[in-house]
Design a protein around this motif. Structure first.
Motif, PDB file in Angstrom:
ATOM      1  N   ASP A 381       0.829  -1.207   0.000  1.00 46.90           N
ATOM      2  CA  ASP A 381       0.000   0.000   0.000  1.00 46.90           C
ATOM      3  C   ASP A 381       0.868   1.265   0.000  1.00 46.90           C
ATOM      4  N   SER A 382       1.971   1.218   0.756  1.00 51.58           N
ATOM      5  CA  SER A 382       2.853   2.383   0.826  1.00 51.58           C
ATOM      6  C   SER A 382       3.516   2.673  -0.524  1.00 51.58           C
ATOM      7  N   LEU A 383       3.954   1.603  -1.199  1.00 53.42           N
ATOM      8  CA  LEU A 383       4.579   1.785  -2.516  1.00 53.42           C
ATOM      9  C   LEU A 383       3.592   2.347  -3.536  1.00 53.42           C
ATOM     10  N   ALA A 384       2.364   1.830  -3.490  1.00 50.04           N
ATOM     11  CA  ALA A 384       1.339   2.342  -4.402  1.00 50.04           C
ATOM     12  C   ALA A 384       1.083   3.814  -4.139  1.00 50.04           C
ATOM     13  N   LEU A 385       1.033   4.151  -2.824  1.00 45.53           N
ATOM     14  CA  LEU A 385       0.832   5.549  -2.477  1.00 45.53           C
ATOM     15  C   LEU A 385       2.020   6.408  -2.930  1.00 45.53           C
ATOM     16  N   SER A 386       3.232   5.849  -2.790  1.00 43.49           N
ATOM     17  CA  SER A 386       4.428   6.595  -3.213  1.00 43.49           C
ATOM     18  C   SER A 386       4.418   6.839  -4.714  1.00 43.49           C
ATOM     19  N   ARG A 387       4.060   5.805  -5.486  1.00 38.24           N
ATOM     20  CA  ARG A 387       3.997   5.974  -6.933  1.00 38.24           C
ATOM     21  C   ARG A 387       2.964   7.028  -7.318  1.00 38.24           C
ATOM     22  N   ALA A 388       1.823   6.947  -6.678  1.00 39.26           N
ATOM     23  CA  ALA A 388       0.803   7.954  -6.952  1.00 39.26           C
ATOM     24  C   ALA A 388       1.275   9.334  -6.527  1.00 39.26           C
ATOM     25  N   SER A 389       2.037   9.383  -5.424  1.00 42.90           N
ATOM     26  CA  SER A 389       2.518  10.667  -4.918  1.00 42.90           C
ATOM     27  C   SER A 389       3.543  11.282  -5.861  1.00 42.90           C
ATOM     28  N   VAL A 390       4.397  10.422  -6.471  1.00 41.71           N
ATOM     29  CA  VAL A 390       5.413  10.945  -7.394  1.00 41.71           C
ATOM     30  C   VAL A 390       4.758  11.667  -8.560  1.00 41.71           C
ATOM     31  N   GLU A 391       3.791  11.021  -9.202  1.00 42.00           N
ATOM     32  CA  GLU A 391       3.111  11.656 -10.322  1.00 42.00           C
ATOM     33  C   GLU A 391       2.329  12.874  -9.862  1.00 42.00           C
ATOM     34  N   TYR A 392       1.733  12.748  -8.663  1.00 39.85           N
ATOM     35  CA  TYR A 392       0.989  13.875  -8.114  1.00 39.85           C
ATOM     36  C   TYR A 392       1.917  15.066  -7.878  1.00 39.85           C
ATOM     37  N   ASP A 393       3.101  14.773  -7.258  1.00 44.54           N
ATOM     38  CA  ASP A 393       4.055  15.856  -6.996  1.00 44.54           C
ATOM     39  C   ASP A 393       4.543  16.490  -8.294  1.00 44.54           C
ATOM     40  N   ALA A 394       4.780  15.640  -9.322  1.00 47.38           N
ATOM     41  CA  ALA A 394       5.231  16.172 -10.609  1.00 47.38           C
ATOM     42  C   ALA A 394       4.174  17.090 -11.207  1.00 47.38           C
ATOM     43  N   ARG A 395       2.917  16.643 -11.147  1.00 44.21           N
ATOM     44  CA  ARG A 395       1.830  17.473 -11.669  1.00 44.21           C
ATOM     45  C   ARG A 395       1.708  18.770 -10.876  1.00 44.21           C
TER      46      ARG A 395
END
Length: 741
Positions: A381-395
């Motif tokens: 769950d943490s990795l999925a959140l991190s991946r989503a966070s990376v794209e979110y942070d980039a956006r």
């Protein structure tokens, strides 16, 4: 003497005498001062002066034409008045507000200053100046240039561009604008128009560029606003899709759970290790329950410890009873039963501990597996959140960057719009142009024009004279003969005018021209001074082209030698165009052709005593095959016999450039005389003919320059034919000893 003997003797003389005497007796310095002590011929300063002296009228005519043209132009030219305005180019624009300009006009080096100069010279400035000249000023401006032809109107642009000058002042940022015009007031106005339009042009350029930049920035700002809105919308959609409404809070929860599960896994792992140690100890003693009771974690169990103490007490009691009773004694039997019962309880208690430890071991393993699963699930769950966070942070970063860019564009647009309204000049007028004083015109420059006409006339005259000398490649100087052609000059024969050919052929004997007679005497002396010509019996005379006076030279030179007591014969070997018999007015019915053909003997052919000590052999007509005659054995025998009978044998041959007859006869000779007519034969042709003579290995006794024009003799041969020499050319009267001039 045979031909081979003569050739071998001639070769030895050529190697020993010809080379040395060529430079020593008749070297390049002998005539005209063209040489130096090393024998190298080249033109000197005096030679160029002689070239100019000969063509002095070319120089005078060109000089007068150029000078008179300059005077006429100067006197007829319209006076031009010039006015000057100066402008100071500012190194930096004046700072009214701290606003960055769109167009940077700062002067940082010579390139920037030259750019401003080119702007002043541009057609744009000229057009703006022309637009300001209107009405009465335009009529005055065009009046001096109007031709009266309305079909071909004069363009003000052309007039302005031709008459304005942009002059940067050295080591400064000041530029002078000069304008010349026949009207003093118009000249001053146009010069002032230039500086004003230059400043206006820079202002217009700055404002136009600023307004254009504002428009461009406005378009960019609108595009950027739309892009920011699109990015914000995309970020919101992504947040809702991935349940990232409260991303930071969710990150904290996931982080805390990961920490808790990690601690739980660590704790369970530690418990399992402890239980596993006890479990392994039980496994090693599982066959002996009593030995299990010795294990520390078992022995410390209160119940087991109590039972063990009870068993010890009962064993002591049984031991005491055994001292008093036998084994079948009731008390003994009762004590034994109690001991067995206690031992059974001990075994049961030990087994219970074993079972409890086994259960604990299995439970701990299950707890560890469950903790690992929970931690792995949480990490996923943490990795999925991190991946989503990376794209979110980039956006989110992209959105912030575009928001900042939008803010910069809007700020720059407001700044540029404000800068366009500020009147900020990069130059200022120092001095305005003033009308020149009456009569103080700059063109025409009388002194300069006349000076240029004077110098230009001399220069063009000299250039024209040298050009004429360059294209005139005819032989005329001793430099041409000795240096270019490469033959020593041994004699110079002056030009003879208006004289019968017979008299010319006998000029030495009849003294019709004393200067010519003296010239042949000088030639005779020069030939006798040189060892190889002094001993030469057979002498061939030839020339480059017809008409150079080779027959004239032959007859008179032969007469000169005969007059000095030598027995001489002339042999005419020009079998194509015989001339000796014409010059001496002799019959040409028998001669060389008859001797070679064997029809007549030598004595029958020789015309004896034509002059005292002088005999002649004519050609006997024209030969059909001259080369066959000259190559025959009979011709060689004739020359051999003449050598025996005469002191000198002069052989007249055709020109070298026309035919090769002279080259056939040359091997039988002791030397050759090359006749050159003054200012007639070209240097290349004479050089080619002389080269043919030199390649024969027969010594060239020298060149005789014939037909020297006494009018120009001083230019080339002043040491021979100066006017002061005429007093020595006298003829003695037949009646008395009084000399006649």
């Amino acid at each position: 003497m045979s031909l081979s003997d003569k050739e071998s003797r001639r070769d030895s003389e050529s190697s020993s005498n010809y080379g040395g005497n060529y430079g020593s007796n008749y070297g390049y310095g002998g005539y005209g001062g063209y040489g130096e002590s090393d024998g190298t011929a080249h033109r000197g300063f005096q030679d160029y002066l002689l070239i100019l002296r000969e063509r002095i009228w070319y120089i005078i005519v060109v000089f007068l034409v150029v000078l008179s043209s300059a005077i006429v132009y100067t006197s007829s030219a319209t006076p031009i008045y010039e006015s000057t305005a100066t402008v100071h180019i500012l190194r930096e624009d004046a700072t009214v507000m701290q606003v960055e300009a769109v167009v940077n006009t700062d002067i940082r080096g010579a390139e920037d200053l030259n750019t401003q100069v080119k702007l002043l010279e541009s057609a744009n400035i000229i057009e703006k100046v022309a637009e300001r000249i209107t009405g009465h000023d335009l009529r005055q401006f065009l009046a001096p240039y109007s031709s009266g032809d309305e079909s071909d109107p004069v363009s003000p642009l052309d007039i302005i561009s031709k008459n304005r000058k942009i002059v940067p002042q050295r080591l400064s940022l000041v530029i002078a604008i000069q304008y010349g015009h026949p009207d003093r007031a118009i000249a001053a106005k146009v010069a002032n128009y230039f500086v004003e339009e230059f400043i206006n042009f820079n202002n217009r350029m700055r404002i136009e560029e600023a307004l254009k930049a504002v428009d461009d920035l406005d378009v960019r700002a609108r595009q950027q606003e739309q892009k920011v809105e699109d990015l914000a919308l995309e970020l919101q959609v992504y947040r809702e899709k991935n349940n990232l409404v409260s991303l930071d809070e969710r990150r904290d929860i996931v982080t805390d759970r990961l920490k808790s599960l990690g601690m739980r896994l660590t704790q369970v792992s530690t418990e399992l290790k402890e239980v596993e140690v006890r479990w392994n100890q039980l496994q090693r003693r599982k066959d002996n329950l009593l030995s299990i009771a010795d294990l520390t974690f078992v022995a410390t169990d209160p119940h087991i410890a109590s039972l063990k103490q009870q068993i010890s007490a009962e064993n002591i009691a049984i031991a005491e009873l055994q001292q008093r009773y036998r084994g079948n004694h009731p008390r003994m039997i009762e004590a034994m039963k109690k001991l067995a019962q206690t031992q059974t309880e001990l075994f049961s208690a030990i087994q219970g501990v074993v079972n409890q430890l086994e259960s604990q071991y299995e439970a701990t393993k299950q707890n560890l597996s469950q903790a690992q699963q929970d931690l792995a699930a949480q990490e996923t769950d943490s990795l999925a959140l991190s991946r989503a966070s990376v794209e979110y942070d980039a956006r989110e970063r992209e959105l912030k960057l575009n928001e900042a860019l939008l803010e910069n564009i809007q700020s720059r647009m407001r700044e540029t719009s404000l800068g366009a309204t500020i009147d900020n000049q990069n130059a200022r007028i120092i001095d305005r142009a003033q009308p020149s004083a009456e009569g103080n015109f700059v063109s025409p420059n009388i002194i300069l024009n006349i000076g240029l006409g004077f110098v230009g006339g001399i220069g063009l005259g000299l250039g024209f004279a040298f050009f004429v000398a360059f294209i005139d490649d005819r032989v005329k100087s001793s430099f041409d003969i000795e240096s270019v052609i490469g033959v020593p000059l041994v004699g110079i024969i002056p030009q003879i005018k208006k004289m019968d050919p017979l008299e010319k052929a006998q000029i030495v004997s009849n003294n019709a021209d004393r200067q010519v007679s003296e010239a042949f005497l000088t030639l005779h002396s020069a030939l006798r001074l040189k060892q190889e010509s002094k001993n030469a019996k057979c002498i061939l005379t030839t020339s480059t082209i017809p008409g150079e006076g080779k027959s004239f030279t032959t007859t008179n030179l032969a007469l000169t030698f005969s007059a000095h007591g030598e027995k001489v014969i002339i042999v005419d070997c020009d079998l194509r165009k015989p001339n000796i018999h014409k010059s001496l007015r002799l019959e040409n019915t028998r001669g060389v052709i008859d001797i070679v053909g064997g029809t007549l003997s030598l004595d029958e052919v020789i015309l004896k005593n034509v002059f005292p000590n002088l005999d002649v052999i004519t050609t006997g007509g024209r030969a059909k095959n001259p080369t066959h005659v000259l190559n025959s054995r009979g011709f060689e025998d004739m020359i051999t016999e003449l050598r025996k009978r005469y002191d000198r044998v002069f052989v007249d041959t055709p020109p070298l450039a026309a035919v090769s007859d002279a080259m056939i006869v040359l091997p039988l000779m002791d030397g050759s005389i090359f006749t050159i007519f003054f200012n007639k034969v070209r240097r290349k042709a004479a050089q080619f003919a002389a080269k043919k003579l030199m390649e024969s290995n027969v010594p060239i006794l020298g060149a005789v320059l014939n037909g020297l024009n006494l009018a120009v003799s001083g230019y080339y041969y002043a040491q021979y034919y100066d006017k002061s020499y005429k007093d020595y050319y006298v003829v003695m009267s037949k009646k008395d000893d009084t000399p006649e001039r």
